[in-house]
Design a protein around this motif. Structure first.
Motif, PDB file in Angstrom:
ATOM      1  N   UNK A   1      -3.702  13.716 -18.826  1.00  0.00           N
ATOM      2  CA  UNK A   1      -3.642  14.212 -17.448  1.00  0.00           C
ATOM      3  C   UNK A   1      -4.838  13.713 -16.642  1.00  0.00           C
ATOM      4  N   UNK A   2      -6.034  13.742 -17.237  1.00  0.00           N
ATOM      5  CA  UNK A   2      -7.221  13.227 -16.543  1.00  0.00           C
ATOM      6  C   UNK A   2      -7.073  11.730 -16.292  1.00  0.00           C
ATOM      7  N   UNK A   3      -6.557  10.990 -17.271  1.00  0.00           N
ATOM      8  CA  UNK A   3      -6.358   9.550 -17.104  1.00  0.00           C
ATOM      9  C   UNK A   3      -5.366   9.256 -15.985  1.00  0.00           C
ATOM     10  N   UNK A   4      -4.259   9.999 -15.958  1.00  0.00           N
ATOM     11  CA  UNK A   4      -3.281   9.833 -14.885  1.00  0.00           C
ATOM     12  C   UNK A   4      -3.935  10.092 -13.525  1.00  0.00           C
ATOM     13  N   UNK A   5      -4.784  11.111 -13.460  1.00  0.00           N
ATOM     14  CA  UNK A   5      -5.464  11.422 -12.207  1.00  0.00           C
ATOM     15  C   UNK A   5      -6.354  10.274 -11.764  1.00  0.00           C
ATOM     16  N   UNK A   6      -7.142   9.741 -12.687  1.00  0.00           N
ATOM     17  CA  UNK A   6      -8.074   8.664 -12.348  1.00  0.00           C
ATOM     18  C   UNK A   6      -7.342   7.414 -11.883  1.00  0.00           C
ATOM     19  N   UNK A   7      -6.245   7.087 -12.564  1.00  0.00           N
ATOM     20  CA  UNK A   7      -5.482   5.884 -12.197  1.00  0.00           C
ATOM     21  C   UNK A   7      -4.703   6.107 -10.903  1.00  0.00           C
ATOM     22  N   UNK A   8      -4.103   7.287 -10.755  1.00  0.00           N
ATOM     23  CA  UNK A   8      -3.198   7.526  -9.634  1.00  0.00           C
ATOM     24  C   UNK A   8      -3.917   7.585  -8.296  1.00  0.00           C
ATOM     25  N   UNK A   9      -5.040   8.302  -8.241  1.00  0.00           N
ATOM     26  CA  UNK A   9      -5.681   8.496  -6.938  1.00  0.00           C
ATOM     27  C   UNK A   9      -6.180   7.193  -6.348  1.00  0.00           C
TER      28      UNK A   9
ATOM     29  N   UNK B   1       3.117  14.121  -0.133  1.00  0.00           N
ATOM     30  CA  UNK B   1       4.530  13.758  -0.133  1.00  0.00           C
ATOM     31  C   UNK B   1       5.131  13.835   1.254  1.00  0.00           C
ATOM     32  N   UNK B   2       4.755  14.859   2.022  1.00  0.00           N
ATOM     33  CA  UNK B   2       5.262  14.996   3.390  1.00  0.00           C
ATOM     34  C   UNK B   2       4.744  13.873   4.284  1.00  0.00           C
ATOM     35  N   UNK B   3       3.473  13.461   4.071  1.00  0.00           N
ATOM     36  CA  UNK B   3       2.930  12.352   4.853  1.00  0.00           C
ATOM     37  C   UNK B   3       3.668  11.046   4.539  1.00  0.00           C
ATOM     38  N   UNK B   4       4.024  10.866   3.260  1.00  0.00           N
ATOM     39  CA  UNK B   4       4.793   9.677   2.877  1.00  0.00           C
ATOM     40  C   UNK B   4       6.176   9.719   3.526  1.00  0.00           C
ATOM     41  N   UNK B   5       6.784  10.908   3.582  1.00  0.00           N
ATOM     42  CA  UNK B   5       8.068  11.042   4.273  1.00  0.00           C
ATOM     43  C   UNK B   5       7.968  10.548   5.704  1.00  0.00           C
TER      44      UNK B   5
ATOM     45  N   UNK C   1       0.822  -1.204   0.000  1.00  0.00           N
ATOM     46  CA  UNK C   1       0.000   0.000   0.000  1.00  0.00           C
ATOM     47  C   UNK C   1       0.860   1.260   0.000  1.00  0.00           C
ATOM     48  N   UNK C   2       1.954   1.222   0.779  1.00  0.00           N
ATOM     49  CA  UNK C   2       2.855   2.374   0.811  1.00  0.00           C
ATOM     50  C   UNK C   2       3.505   2.589  -0.548  1.00  0.00           C
ATOM     51  N   UNK C   3       3.900   1.503  -1.220  1.00  0.00           N
ATOM     52  CA  UNK C   3       4.514   1.617  -2.549  1.00  0.00           C
ATOM     53  C   UNK C   3       3.515   2.204  -3.542  1.00  0.00           C
ATOM     54  N   UNK C   4       2.258   1.761  -3.481  1.00  0.00           N
ATOM     55  CA  UNK C   4       1.235   2.300  -4.387  1.00  0.00           C
ATOM     56  C   UNK C   4       0.987   3.778  -4.102  1.00  0.00           C
ATOM     57  N   UNK C   5       0.960   4.133  -2.841  1.00  0.00           N
ATOM     58  CA  UNK C   5       0.766   5.534  -2.451  1.00  0.00           C
ATOM     59  C   UNK C   5       1.898   6.403  -2.986  1.00  0.00           C
ATOM     60  N   UNK C   6       3.131   5.913  -2.798  1.00  0.00           N
ATOM     61  CA  UNK C   6       4.297   6.672  -3.257  1.00  0.00           C
ATOM     62  C   UNK C   6       4.309   6.791  -4.778  1.00  0.00           C
ATOM     63  N   UNK C   7       4.008   5.674  -5.468  1.00  0.00           N
ATOM     64  CA  UNK C   7       3.994   5.680  -6.928  1.00  0.00           C
ATOM     65  C   UNK C   7       2.920   6.623  -7.455  1.00  0.00           C
TER      66      UNK C   7
END
Length: 424
Positions: A180-188, A129-133, A9-15
């Motif tokens: 950009x919209x596709x990246x948003x949908x996949x990333x979140x 990003x700070x929370x991941x840190x 989960x952490x790796x997915x969050x960071x990615x």
């Protein structure tokens, strides 16, 4: 409070956060790379282009300002999705206004949407990003900002290809807006749906919106916010000044041709990106304050060498030192503003707003001064601001956050301790 995150989960969050930073950089370079074609398509002059930039800049500051309230209401996951969708729509609208409608107001609307979305997502992605840190126990914001730089490089390269192949602005921006919209949908999907830090810290659950709103604006009453703002403003001037004036200074004041001007900017950008990639472990070893002081000295020395260099090889060395020195001021300022998870959105927004004012106001101010004293002499103003940034670097020293706030970050209880150096 949410349970501790697993490693996957952490790796997915960071990615996911890497991808969001990259998408933001991609959007900015998509617009910037097609400015000549947009100017030609609308048949406007440089003053009109400047007004477009001003509209985008004002919208960005509005986005920065409202982001803490969006996070308080909807959370970072939904907030980042909405912001990036707005960015994608804005990028596509720029192309519609240019080629389909040939309408200056429509292009301005597109830039306003683009600027607002990027301003809002900038705060939220830096808070993530700070929370991941904190969850991983390592300094990672410089690397996140390196992915932003990668996005600008990719976007600029695609813009060059699109221009060379004669691809219309409409087709180019429409495609990139969709990406950009596709990246948003996949990333979140990889961003955990976390409780807000203030809700986790509150004994009776999530506080009323009015209280969260007051927290969102509270950072403007804290002296540390302004000290961090000085750090970020100085380095924002250093970075923005290079993007706007470095090639011109090489050509007009150092007597080189345009290819050398572009090459010097490339050297600056590469040096900045390399230090951002490698900077996190260095910060963990010697601490934020020591790194900021060292890099402010490096940036000032590099810029002075660039200004007074008697030959082109020294100009390029100066550009490299200038880029390396300016690389970490903004990400480490963001990291410092987010030390307390409960107040991270408000503090990141406030400090970032001060820094981004430099991007908005810096180019015209420097341009006006240069008309009177010359461009190279004008760059001495940036040297002064870099020195001020270094003098205020102690404000980035990590805060001692109460345990209740620290527990608010996902898996905080399982966080490995930072090295003692990171506390300096």
């Amino acid at each position: 409070m949410n349970d501790a995150l697993t490693r996957s989960q952490l790796v997915r969050w960071r990615t996911a956060t890497f991808a969001i930073f990259l998408a933001s950089g991609l959007s900015i370079a998509t617009w910037a790379s097609r400015v000549p074609a947009i100017k030609s398509g609308l048949e406007i002059d440089n003053i009109a282009v400047g007004l477009l930039l001003l509209g985008a800049g004002i919208a960005s500051i509005i986005g920065l300002s409202v982001a803490p309230m969006v996070m308080a209401r909807a959370g970072a996951r939904r907030g980042m999705l909405a912001a990036l969708v707005i960015v994608g729509i804005g990028v596509a609208t720029i192309g519609i206004g240019t080629d389909l409608l040939s309408s200056y107001p429509v292009v301005l609307l597109g830039l306003a949407l683009f600027g607002f979305g990027n301003g809002a997502v900038d705060v939220m992605m830096n808070v993530e990003g700070a929370a991941i840190e904190k969850t991983s126990g390592r300094t990672l914001l410089p690397l996140f900002h390196a992915f932003f730089s990668f996005g600008t490089v990719i976007g600029a390269g695609l813009g060059v290809v699109a221009a060379a192949l004669g691809i219309t602005v409409l087709a180019h921006t429409g495609l990139m807006g969709g990406v950009i919209v596709l990246v948003a949908l996949v990333s979140v999907a990889g961003v955990p749906a976390r409780e807000s830090a203030e809700a986790a810290a509150a004994p009776a659950g999530r506080p009323p919106f009015r209280e969260r709103f007051l927290v969102a604006i509270s950072a403007w009453r804290e002296p540390r916010t302004y000290a961090l703002g000085v750090i970020m403003l100085g380095m924002a001037f250093a970075e923005g000044g290079a993007n706007d004036w470095l090639p011109l200074a090489v050509v007009e004041d150092h007597g080189a041709d345009e290819a050398f001007g572009a090459a010097a900017l490339t050297v600056f950008s590469v040096a900045m990106t390399v230090v951002r990639v490698l900077g996190g472990p260095l910060v963990d070893r010697v601490g934020r304050v020591a790194v900021l002081r060292t890099l402010s000295f490096t940036a000032a020395a590099g810029l002075l060498l660039f200004i007074f260099a008697p030959n082109l090889p020294l100009v390029f060395i100066g550009a490299a030192l200038w880029g390396a020195g300016a690389s970490l001021g903004f990400p480490l300022g963001m990291s410092a503003a987010a030390d307390d998870p409960a107040k991270a959105p408000a503090r990141v927004s406030a400090a970032a707003t001060i820094g981004y004012v430099a991007f908005l106001c810096g180019p015209p101010i420097l341009g006006f001064i240069s008309e009177n004293v010359g461009l190279l002499n004008t760059l001495l103003v940036i040297v002064v601001l870099i020195v001020l940034s270094g003098l205020f670097s102690s404000a980035a020293r990590p805060l001692a956050v109460a345990s209740a706030d620290a527990d608010a970050a996902p898996a905080a209880a399982a966080d490995p301790p930072r090295s003692p150096a990171s506390e300096r």
